[in-house]
Design an enzyme around this catalytic site. Structure first.
Site, PDB file in Angstrom:
ATOM      1  N   LYS A  22       0.839  -1.207   0.000  1.00  0.00           N
ATOM      2  CA  LYS A  22       0.000   0.000   0.000  1.00  0.00           C
ATOM      3  C   LYS A  22       0.870   1.252   0.000  1.00  0.00           C
ATOM      4  O   LYS A  22       0.647   2.171  -0.787  1.00  0.00           O
ATOM      5  CB  LYS A  22      -0.900   0.009   1.248  1.00  0.00           C
ATOM      6  CG  LYS A  22      -1.601   1.332   1.487  1.00  0.00           C
ATOM      7  CD  LYS A  22      -2.496   1.302   2.703  1.00  0.00           C
ATOM      8  CE  LYS A  22      -1.833   1.698   3.996  1.00  0.00           C
ATOM      9  NZ  LYS A  22      -1.506   3.129   4.127  1.00  0.00           N
ATOM     10  N   ASN A  23       1.869   1.273   0.893  1.00  0.00           N
ATOM     11  CA  ASN A  23       2.651   2.497   1.052  1.00  0.00           C
ATOM     12  C   ASN A  23       3.621   2.755  -0.103  1.00  0.00           C
ATOM     13  O   ASN A  23       4.186   3.840  -0.202  1.00  0.00           O
ATOM     14  CB  ASN A  23       3.411   2.487   2.382  1.00  0.00           C
ATOM     15  CG  ASN A  23       2.463   2.718   3.555  1.00  0.00           C
ATOM     16  OD1 ASN A  23       1.285   3.010   3.354  1.00  0.00           O
ATOM     17  ND2 ASN A  23       2.976   2.582   4.763  1.00  0.00           N
ATOM     18  N   CYS A 117      -4.991  12.927  13.109  1.00  0.00           N
ATOM     19  CA  CYS A 117      -5.771  11.704  12.965  1.00  0.00           C
ATOM     20  C   CYS A 117      -5.631  10.896  14.237  1.00  0.00           C
ATOM     21  O   CYS A 117      -4.999  11.344  15.195  1.00  0.00           O
ATOM     22  CB  CYS A 117      -5.334  10.913  11.739  1.00  0.00           C
ATOM     23  SG  CYS A 117      -3.693  10.262  11.904  1.00  0.00           S
ATOM     24  N   ARG A 122       0.491  14.659  13.307  1.00  0.00           N
ATOM     25  CA  ARG A 122       0.968  14.420  11.949  1.00  0.00           C
ATOM     26  C   ARG A 122       1.126  15.701  11.125  1.00  0.00           C
ATOM     27  O   ARG A 122       0.391  15.942  10.159  1.00  0.00           O
ATOM     28  CB  ARG A 122       0.068  13.401  11.249  1.00  0.00           C
ATOM     29  CG  ARG A 122      -0.048  12.133  12.068  1.00  0.00           C
ATOM     30  CD  ARG A 122      -0.643  11.003  11.334  1.00  0.00           C
ATOM     31  NE  ARG A 122       0.245  10.441  10.341  1.00  0.00           N
ATOM     32  CZ  ARG A 122      -0.085   9.425   9.562  1.00  0.00           C
ATOM     33  NH1 ARG A 122      -1.277   8.899   9.651  1.00  0.00           N
ATOM     34  NH2 ARG A 122       0.764   8.946   8.690  1.00  0.00           N
ATOM     35  N   PRO A 123       2.102  16.513  11.469  1.00  0.00           N
ATOM     36  CA  PRO A 123       2.338  17.753  10.727  1.00  0.00           C
ATOM     37  C   PRO A 123       2.943  17.484   9.339  1.00  0.00           C
ATOM     38  O   PRO A 123       3.376  16.364   9.058  1.00  0.00           O
ATOM     39  CB  PRO A 123       3.357  18.487  11.600  1.00  0.00           C
ATOM     40  CG  PRO A 123       4.059  17.410  12.353  1.00  0.00           C
ATOM     41  CD  PRO A 123       3.076  16.295  12.547  1.00  0.00           C
ATOM     42  N   ASP A 308       4.141   0.668  12.106  1.00  0.00           N
ATOM     43  CA  ASP A 308       2.942   0.057  11.523  1.00  0.00           C
ATOM     44  C   ASP A 308       2.730  -1.392  11.972  1.00  0.00           C
ATOM     45  O   ASP A 308       1.728  -2.012  11.607  1.00  0.00           O
ATOM     46  CB  ASP A 308       3.007   0.117   9.986  1.00  0.00           C
ATOM     47  CG  ASP A 308       2.694   1.521   9.462  1.00  0.00           C
ATOM     48  OD1 ASP A 308       2.286   2.378  10.266  1.00  0.00           O
ATOM     49  OD2 ASP A 308       2.857   1.749   8.253  1.00  0.00           O
ATOM     50  N   ARG A 400      -8.773  -0.338   4.719  1.00  0.00           N
ATOM     51  CA  ARG A 400      -7.898   0.664   4.114  1.00  0.00           C
ATOM     52  C   ARG A 400      -6.551   0.044   3.731  1.00  0.00           C
ATOM     53  O   ARG A 400      -5.910   0.502   2.792  1.00  0.00           O
ATOM     54  CB  ARG A 400      -7.647   1.819   5.096  1.00  0.00           C
ATOM     55  CG  ARG A 400      -8.856   2.700   5.316  1.00  0.00           C
ATOM     56  CD  ARG A 400      -8.481   3.888   6.166  1.00  0.00           C
ATOM     57  NE  ARG A 400      -7.173   4.368   5.753  1.00  0.00           N
ATOM     58  CZ  ARG A 400      -6.246   4.847   6.565  1.00  0.00           C
ATOM     59  NH1 ARG A 400      -6.466   4.944   7.848  1.00  0.00           N
ATOM     60  NH2 ARG A 400      -5.084   5.259   6.091  1.00  0.00           N
TER      61      ARG A 400
HETATM   62  C1  UD1 Z   1       4.217   6.890   6.510  1.00  0.00           C
HETATM   63  C2  UD1 Z   1       3.351   5.701   6.253  1.00  0.00           C
HETATM   64  C3  UD1 Z   1       2.687   5.227   7.555  1.00  0.00           C
HETATM   65  C4  UD1 Z   1       3.760   4.994   8.629  1.00  0.00           C
HETATM   66  C5  UD1 Z   1       4.675   6.195   8.760  1.00  0.00           C
HETATM   67  C6  UD1 Z   1       5.856   5.929   9.666  1.00  0.00           C
HETATM   68  C7  UD1 Z   1       2.642   5.991   3.974  1.00  0.00           C
HETATM   69  C8  UD1 Z   1       1.538   6.298   3.037  1.00  0.00           C
HETATM   70  N1  UD1 Z   1       2.354   6.042   5.287  1.00  0.00           N
HETATM   71  O1  UD1 Z   1       3.375   7.936   6.992  1.00  0.00           O
HETATM   72  O2  UD1 Z   1       1.997   4.017   7.285  1.00  0.00           O
HETATM   73  O3  UD1 Z   1       3.129   4.759   9.866  1.00  0.00           O
HETATM   74  O4  UD1 Z   1       5.208   6.562   7.476  1.00  0.00           O
HETATM   75  O5  UD1 Z   1       6.568   4.829   9.230  1.00  0.00           O
HETATM   76  O6  UD1 Z   1       3.739   5.666   3.569  1.00  0.00           O
HETATM   77  N2  UD1 Z   1       6.686  14.461  10.849  1.00  0.00           N
HETATM   78  C9  UD1 Z   1       6.951  15.786  11.138  1.00  0.00           C
HETATM   79  N3  UD1 Z   1       6.845  16.694  10.120  1.00  0.00           N
HETATM   80  C10 UD1 Z   1       6.497  16.341   8.848  1.00  0.00           C
HETATM   81  C11 UD1 Z   1       6.240  14.986   8.575  1.00  0.00           C
HETATM   82  C12 UD1 Z   1       6.340  14.060   9.597  1.00  0.00           C
HETATM   83  O7  UD1 Z   1       7.264  16.136  12.268  1.00  0.00           O
HETATM   84  O8  UD1 Z   1       6.431  17.212   7.978  1.00  0.00           O
HETATM   85  C13 UD1 Z   1       6.779  13.457  11.948  1.00  0.00           C
HETATM   86  C14 UD1 Z   1       5.484  12.685  12.173  1.00  0.00           C
HETATM   87  O9  UD1 Z   1       4.613  13.381  13.031  1.00  0.00           O
HETATM   88  C15 UD1 Z   1       5.996  11.388  12.769  1.00  0.00           C
HETATM   89  C16 UD1 Z   1       7.323  11.178  12.035  1.00  0.00           C
HETATM   90  O10 UD1 Z   1       7.688  12.453  11.518  1.00  0.00           O
HETATM   91  O11 UD1 Z   1       6.272  11.569  14.142  1.00  0.00           O
HETATM   92  C17 UD1 Z   1       7.242  10.188  10.887  1.00  0.00           C
HETATM   93  O12 UD1 Z   1       6.138  10.507  10.054  1.00  0.00           O
HETATM   94  P1  UD1 Z   1       6.144  10.208   8.492  1.00  0.00           P
HETATM   95  O13 UD1 Z   1       7.277   9.311   8.141  1.00  0.00           O
HETATM   96  O14 UD1 Z   1       6.054  11.498   7.761  1.00  0.00           O
HETATM   97  O15 UD1 Z   1       4.776   9.442   8.314  1.00  0.00           O
HETATM   98  P2  UD1 Z   1       3.897   9.432   7.001  1.00  0.00           P
HETATM   99  O16 UD1 Z   1       4.794   9.641   5.831  1.00  0.00           O
HETATM  100  O17 UD1 Z   1       2.723  10.311   7.182  1.00  0.00           O
END
Ligand code: UD1
Length: 423
Positions: A22-23, A117, A122-123, A308, A400
């Site tokens: 999926k990811n 969420c 999740r910023p 995950d 999902r």
């Molecule tokens: C992706 C995965 C999700 C998985 C997560 C962590 C997809 C579609 N989803 O989510 O299944 O749980 O990686 O392995 O691939 N963060 C910030 N600023 C940002 C972005 C992220 O502070 O701009 C923080 C988040 O709050 C979190 C950490 O970084 O604490 C990791 O998040 P991130 O890797 O971005 O998760 P997703 O890409 O949303």
């Protein structure tokens, strides 16, 4: 509303075919925004999130034709619309992955700012930071992030945050950089195999990306990308979930297509727990027939133990012979399954980002509420071994990310019925 009714106690035995990831599929689908001509993607999982991404891309002018199970032909028909609306983005955070391709290819991206969420804030600050570094103008208008750039310019970008690297942030910035002028270096890039799969897809389309799979990714900008054929890599989270299903039921499963090299942290923990995990010719075999040892788990960005799979391994550790400690370092609030597992007789105590898991002899079936995708997978695993019936409500969360989970598990001996229940 769909609900999964699980009668626990069966040992799972047999083979399960692991789907495309999926990811990986979500950002690769978003990347087809770049492609001139036709793109053919294979092993695209049939999931609610994938259908949602396709709906968003259709609104952005792409057409999709299913050629058979998992195979889809994509073509860009119209490049006028650059707006991914809140109604769509709020349903699935990964929709933010259209930002990089829209900005690079159409010179403008208007993407609703995703909200929080069930698993936390999740910023997206790192995504925006990356786009700004590449020379985009940014504005926030009515809750939409509006980015513009005539042509992005390659640069050096540090993309680490307080919680380490960002997966979709790396995908977005890497995609934005493929058509930028000159060289971009992303430092502290996410190393997840799904990022490598995206980079390999983009390279097949004509991009010049190296270093993917490491924290330093280099992208040399090119003029354009053309469609290609690509097969999505196997889903290591689905494989990990079914590995834990084998372990929790004292079963024996062959996970066809699963790639052990993408799951070494998970394999390491499972072996410490006492589960037998071996590389098989066609995937991974997992079996268990002895008491489970308690362990410590800390979730981390890849190659560490994936967040995950945190809920799923917690369900397994509920039955270990002693106390385990689970520490969530990626999404410290990702613990909504804790109270639900306690309703099934687990003994879990949350202390900040850490949960102490006191092993119990057995779990008992109960009605429980799914709160997010992976938490619901943890509840399904608990239901497989619990005495009596477990009703996992709000099964749409599980749809999902898992294709026909009850059919796959029933085929290896589980007893799960999908029922419609008024909540
Ligand atoms: C992706 C995965 C999700 C998985 C997560 C962590 C997809 C579609 N989803 O989510 O299944 O749980 O990686 O392995 O691939 N963060 C910030 N600023 C940002 C972005 C992220 O502070 O701009 C923080 C988040 O709050 C979190 C950490 O970084 O604490 C990791 O998040 P991130 O890797 O971005 O998760 P997703 O890409 O949303």
């Amino acid at each position: 509303m769909d609900c999964l009714e699980i009668t626990g106690g069966a040992r799972l035995r047999g083979a399960i075919e692991i789907n495309g990831s999926k990811n990986a599929a979500l950002p690769i689908l978003a990347a087809t925004i770049f492609c001139e001509g036709e793109t053919i993607l294979r092993r695209v999982p049939d999931l609610a999130d994938v259908r949602q991404m396709i709906r968003i891309l259709e609104k952005l002018g792409l057409s999709f034709e299913w050629l058979g199970p998992g195979a889809v032909k994509v073509r860009v028909e119209d490049e006028m619309n650059c707006h991914a609306e809140y109604r769509e983005v709020s349903k699935m955070r990964a929709s933010v992955c259209v930002m990089g391709p829209l900005l690079a290819k159409r010179k403008q991206a208007q993407v609703a700012m995703p909200g929080g969420c069930a698993i936390g804030d999740r910023p997206v600050d790192l995504h925006i930071q990356g786009m700004l570094a590449l020379g985009a103008d940014f504005d926030l208008v009515n809750g939409d992030m509006v980015l513009r750039a005539k042509r992005l310019k390659g640069t050096e970008i540090f993309l680490g945050g307080a919680f380490g690297s960002t997966v979709t942030g790396t995908a977005n910035v890497m995609m934005a950089a493929v058509l930028a002028e000159g060289r971009t270096i992303i430092e502290s890039a996410a190393c997840e195999p799904e990022i490598s799969d995206l980079a390999e897809f983009l390279n097949k389309c004509g991009a010049q990306i190296t270093g993917h799979g490491t924290p330093r990714v280099t992208i040399d900008g090119v003029q354009s990308l053309r469609g290609c054929e690509h097969t999505i890599l196997p889903d290591r989270i689905e494989a990990g979930t079914f590995a834990m299903a084998a372990a929790i039921t004292n079963g024996d499963l062959l996970l066809k297509n699963a790639r052990i090299e993408h799951m070494l942290a998970v394999v390491d923990r499972l072996r410490k727990i006492g589960v037998i995990v071996e590389r098989a010719e066609t995937g991974i075999s997992v079996s268990s027939s002895r008491r489970l040892e308690p362990v410590e788990i800390t979730t981390q960005p890849y190659p560490g133990f994936p967040t995950d799979l945190q809920a799923q391994i917690m369900a397994l550790l509920c039955l270990a012979d002693g106390n385990s400690v689970v520490c969530e370092k990626v999404f410290p609030d990702r613990y909504l399954h804790v109270a639900e597992l306690n309703r099934m007789g687990a003994r879990l105590r949350k202390e900040g980002p850490t949960v102490i898991v006191q092993g119990v002899k057995r779990l008992v079936g109960a009605p429980v509420m799914a709160s997010d995708l992976r938490a619901s997978a943890g509840l399904v695993l608990a239901g497989l071994i619990a005495k009596g019936k477990t009703m996992v409500r709000r099964a749409y969360h599980i749809d999902r990310g898992y294709e026909k989970i009850e059919e796959k598990l029933n085929a290896v001996g589980a007893d799960i019925r999908r029922v419609d229940e008024e909540l």
